[in-house]
Design an enzyme around this catalytic site. Structure first.
Site, PDB file in Angstrom:
ATOM      1  CE1 TYR A   9      -3.461  -2.670   0.578  1.00 39.68           C
ATOM      2  CE2 TYR A   9      -4.615  -0.695   1.293  1.00 39.68           C
ATOM      3  CZ  TYR A   9      -4.637  -2.013   0.881  1.00 39.68           C
ATOM      4  OH  TYR A   9      -5.840  -2.660   0.774  1.00 39.68           O
ATOM      5  CE  LYS A  15       2.167 -17.572  -2.959  1.00 38.96           C
ATOM      6  NZ  LYS A  15       1.339 -18.804  -3.048  1.00 38.96           N
ATOM      7  CG  ASP A  62      -1.656 -20.159  -1.626  1.00 37.96           C
ATOM      8  OD1 ASP A  62      -1.116 -20.120  -0.492  1.00 37.96           O
ATOM      9  OD2 ASP A  62      -1.147 -20.790  -2.579  1.00 37.96           O
ATOM     10  CG  ASP A 103      -8.096  -4.732   1.803  1.00 35.38           C
ATOM     11  OD1 ASP A 103      -9.068  -4.302   2.460  1.00 35.38           O
ATOM     12  OD2 ASP A 103      -8.011  -4.616   0.558  1.00 35.38           O
ATOM     13  CG  ASP A 125     -13.590  -7.161   2.167  1.00 36.24           C
ATOM     14  OD1 ASP A 125     -13.238  -6.461   3.143  1.00 36.24           O
ATOM     15  OD2 ASP A 125     -14.106  -6.680   1.137  1.00 36.24           O
TER      16      ASP A 125
HETATM   17  C1  IPM Z   1     -10.375  -1.143   4.045  1.00 44.15           C
HETATM   18  C2  IPM Z   1     -10.564  -0.544   2.689  1.00 44.15           C
HETATM   19  C3  IPM Z   1      -9.381   0.348   2.370  1.00 44.15           C
HETATM   20  C4  IPM Z   1      -8.155  -0.535   2.380  1.00 44.15           C
HETATM   21  C5  IPM Z   1      -9.485   1.149   1.068  1.00 44.15           C
HETATM   22  C6  IPM Z   1     -10.753   1.949   0.992  1.00 44.15           C
HETATM   23  C7  IPM Z   1      -8.282   2.021   0.872  1.00 44.15           C
HETATM   24  O1  IPM Z   1     -10.744  -1.530   1.728  1.00 44.15           O
HETATM   25  O2  IPM Z   1     -10.262  -0.382   5.018  1.00 44.15           O
HETATM   26  O3  IPM Z   1     -10.357  -2.368   4.151  1.00 44.15           O
HETATM   27  O4  IPM Z   1      -7.859  -1.192   1.369  1.00 44.15           O
HETATM   28  O5  IPM Z   1      -7.481  -0.563   3.398  1.00 44.15           O
HETATM   29 MN    MN Z   2     -10.929  -3.520   2.544  1.00 38.77          MN
END
Ligand code: IPM
Ligand code: MN
Length: 357
Positions: A142, A191, A223, A247, A251
């Site tokens: 990032y 990884k 993975d 990240d 999710d």
């Molecule tokens: C999160 C979001 C952010 C990230 C984006 C919006 C920059 O996806 O907080 O998980 O990737 O960190």
């Molecule tokens: Mn995110």
């Protein structure tokens, strides 16, 4: 006590979820005799529209001067074609750097009453799921060197994953400390079969592990971790990983719990001033409709009380009210089942939680 909270509503559903969390905080303030002072700042698309930049200096200064930051969400199609340095997301990344928020805690757990909302089979969910992802937040790809150049095959773009020993050490310590308060198990995701930065990550995590002999450490390639998370989610407790892997995996973890609308997060650095936000984004498709689930943001506010203000009882009170609302069968659109009637709106869910505080 007085607490100064910087509020950043942001874009999309941001204003709706922040207003829910503020309502809850105001009731908690009254109940326990605190004074939460809210100061609003602009960031993301809202800031671009008003000032031309995603992260005005005033916002940085305001956040730094606060006891903590409560953040909604940013981004949306309106600003998608902006150049990289002017995208709304830049505000979030800039704030993480400016406030030195190298730790991102993303707890994910199953609410028994919501087992049906999970995307996984009931027999897998029945084994339980309660984990926290400790995501490194101010390093890795990032923030590494990036750019465009002429390459072997013509124009190309590159991003760089780079981790220093110091960055891995400090996030590893957070993970081990977190594990000591939980089930003493850390899964370190990397990884290392391909990336040199991951090999450094792995050796550093193991060196820090020696300071925590009671904690079991498991290394896992990312993975495989993505696969194991949906194969046997109950096997995870604390996961420590890099910015990008964290990240992605968070999710994924959200779907095991039923909805990304339930997951809170806290970002911390070396001071008490933390940054609290739902893990979901600005959801432009449902913005302004009063149907977004406010729970992730309300739980983020609870984390703020616990981690930045040391208001343990108040945090417990909010979490218990959310639990109760879920157990009582209250459902927003993202977590409602086919036979569960009409979903509550964002404000209805907020009020239902407040009624249970
Ligand atoms: C999160 C979001 C952010 C990230 C984006 C919006 C920059 O996806 O907080 O998980 O990737 O960190
Ligand atoms: Mn995110």
């Amino acid at each position: 006590m007085n607490f100064n909270i910087a509020l950043i509503k942001g874009d999309g559903v941001g204003p709706e979820i922040i207003s829910g969390a503020v309502k809850v905080l105001n009731v908690v303030a009254e109940k326990y005799g605190h004074n939460f002072i809210f100061n609003e700042y602009l960031a993301g698309g809202a800031a671009i529209d008003a000032t031309g930049v995603p992260l005005p200096q005033e916002t940085i200064d305001g956040c730094k001067a606060s006891d903590s930051v409560l953040f909604g969400a940013i981004g949306g199609p309106k600003w998608d074609s902006m150049p990289g340095h002017l995208r709304p997301e830049k505000a979030l990344l800039g704030l993480r750097t400016e406030l030195g928020l190298f730790t991102n805690l993303r707890p994910a757990k199953i609410y028994p009453a919501l087992a049906g909302a999970s995307t996984l089979r009931p027999d897998i969910i029945a084994k339980g799921f309660d984990m926290v992802i400790v995501r490194e937040l101010t390093g890795g790809i990032y923030f590494g060197e990036r750019g465009r150049r002429d390459g072997k095959y013509g124009p190309e773009a590159y991003d760089t994953e780079c981790y220093s020993v110091m960055e891995v050490e400090r996030i590893a310590r957070v993970a081990f400390e977190t594990a000591m308060k939980r089930n003493k198990k850390v899964t370190s995701v990397d990884k290392a079969n391909v990336l040199e930065s991951s090999r450094l990550w792995r050796e550093t995590v193991h060196r820090i592990a020696e300071e925590y002999p009671e904690v079991e450490v498991v290394d896992m390639y990312v993975d495989n971790a993505a696969m194991q998370l949906v194969r046997e989610p109950s096997a995870f407790d604390v996961v420590v990983t890099s910015n990008m892997f964290g990240d992605i995996l968070s999710d994924e973890a959200s779907q095991i719990t039923g909805s990304i609308g339930l997951l809170a997060s806290s970002s911390l650095g070396s001071s008490k001033c933390g940054f609290y936000e739902p893990i979901h984004g600005s959801a432009p498709d449902i913005a302004g409709k009063n149907i977004v689930n406010p729970i992730a943001t309300i739980l983020s506010a609870a984390m703020m009380l616990r981690y930045s203000f040391d208001l343990e009882e108040e945090a417990d009170c909010i979490e218990a009210a959310v639990n109760k609302a879920i157990e009582d069968g209250l459902r927003t659109a993202d977590i409602i089942g086919d036979s569960e009637g009409t979903p509550l709106t964002c404000t209805e869910m907020t009020d239902a939680i407040i009624a249970r505080l």
